[in-house]
Design an enzyme around this catalytic site. Structure first.
Site, PDB file in Angstrom:
ATOM      1  N   SER A   8       0.837  -1.198   0.000  1.00  0.00           N
ATOM      2  CA  SER A   8       0.000   0.000   0.000  1.00  0.00           C
ATOM      3  C   SER A   8       0.869   1.244   0.000  1.00  0.00           C
ATOM      4  O   SER A   8       1.991   1.235   0.505  1.00  0.00           O
ATOM      5  CB  SER A   8      -0.896   0.001   1.248  1.00  0.00           C
ATOM      6  OG  SER A   8      -1.611   1.215   1.351  1.00  0.00           O
ATOM      7  N   HIS A   9       0.319   2.322  -0.506  1.00  0.00           N
ATOM      8  CA  HIS A   9       0.993   3.617  -0.431  1.00  0.00           C
ATOM      9  C   HIS A   9       0.967   4.183   0.979  1.00  0.00           C
ATOM     10  O   HIS A   9       1.786   5.034   1.316  1.00  0.00           O
ATOM     11  CB  HIS A   9       0.309   4.613  -1.386  1.00  0.00           C
ATOM     12  CG  HIS A   9       0.621   4.364  -2.814  1.00  0.00           C
ATOM     13  ND1 HIS A   9       0.033   3.349  -3.543  1.00  0.00           N
ATOM     14  CD2 HIS A   9       1.463   5.000  -3.658  1.00  0.00           C
ATOM     15  CE1 HIS A   9       0.512   3.380  -4.773  1.00  0.00           C
ATOM     16  NE2 HIS A   9       1.378   4.372  -4.869  1.00  0.00           N
ATOM     17  N   SER A  10       0.044   3.719   1.795  1.00  0.00           N
ATOM     18  CA  SER A  10      -0.146   4.267   3.136  1.00  0.00           C
ATOM     19  C   SER A  10       0.138   3.223   4.205  1.00  0.00           C
ATOM     20  O   SER A  10      -0.550   2.197   4.290  1.00  0.00           O
ATOM     21  CB  SER A  10      -1.586   4.764   3.290  1.00  0.00           C
ATOM     22  OG  SER A  10      -1.859   5.085   4.639  1.00  0.00           O
ATOM     23  N   SER A  67       0.890   2.264  -9.036  1.00  0.00           N
ATOM     24  CA  SER A  67       2.349   2.168  -8.899  1.00  0.00           C
ATOM     25  C   SER A  67       2.746   1.118  -7.861  1.00  0.00           C
ATOM     26  O   SER A  67       3.833   0.543  -7.951  1.00  0.00           O
ATOM     27  CB  SER A  67       2.964   3.525  -8.557  1.00  0.00           C
ATOM     28  OG  SER A  67       2.490   4.005  -7.320  1.00  0.00           O
TER      29      SER A  67
END
Length: 121
Positions: A8-10, A67
């Site tokens: 995850s990006h977070s 991404s």
């Protein structure tokens, strides 16, 4: 049990999801590769590779956004470990939930992938 790898990006999002899955499917190994080292949003291939190295069984890889998927696919190309790691393009939260519950029920990697495909495709 099949392990889960969540990219995850977070980091906060991934940690929260891991906490939820821990309640719904206790005992399932969940490895995170989330956020950047400075705490900002993003994905880092070295964190993904570290998650790959931490798996203890065959694993399902689920990502949150584009991404993250690109970095995860690159990490998969470079992976030379002893376990099978399979990417499944499903909704992040819902897919992780289904996969964790299926793993907890003793389903193997192929059975979990079939359940995810049936549910989301």
């Amino acid at each position: 049990m099949v392990n889960l790898i969540l990219v995850s990006h977070s980091e906060k999002l991934a940690q929260g999801l891991k906490e939820l899955l821990g309640e719904m499917a206790p005992g399932v190994a969940i490895h995170l590769a989330a956020g950047l080292a400075d705490g900002s949003l993003g994905t880092d291939i070295s964190r993904i590779e570290a998650a790959f190295e931490a798996v203890t069984d065959d694993s399902l890889l689920i990502t949150d956004l584009g991404s993250a998927t690109m970095n995860a696919e690159l990490a998969l190309e470079l992976y030379s470990g002893n376990h099978t790691i399979t990417f499944c393009d499903v909704p992040f939260l819902e897919g992780a939930f289904v996969a964790a519950v299926q793993s907890r029920m003793g389903q193997n990697l192929d059975e979990i992938i079939l359940a995810l495909q049936s549910e989301f495709q």
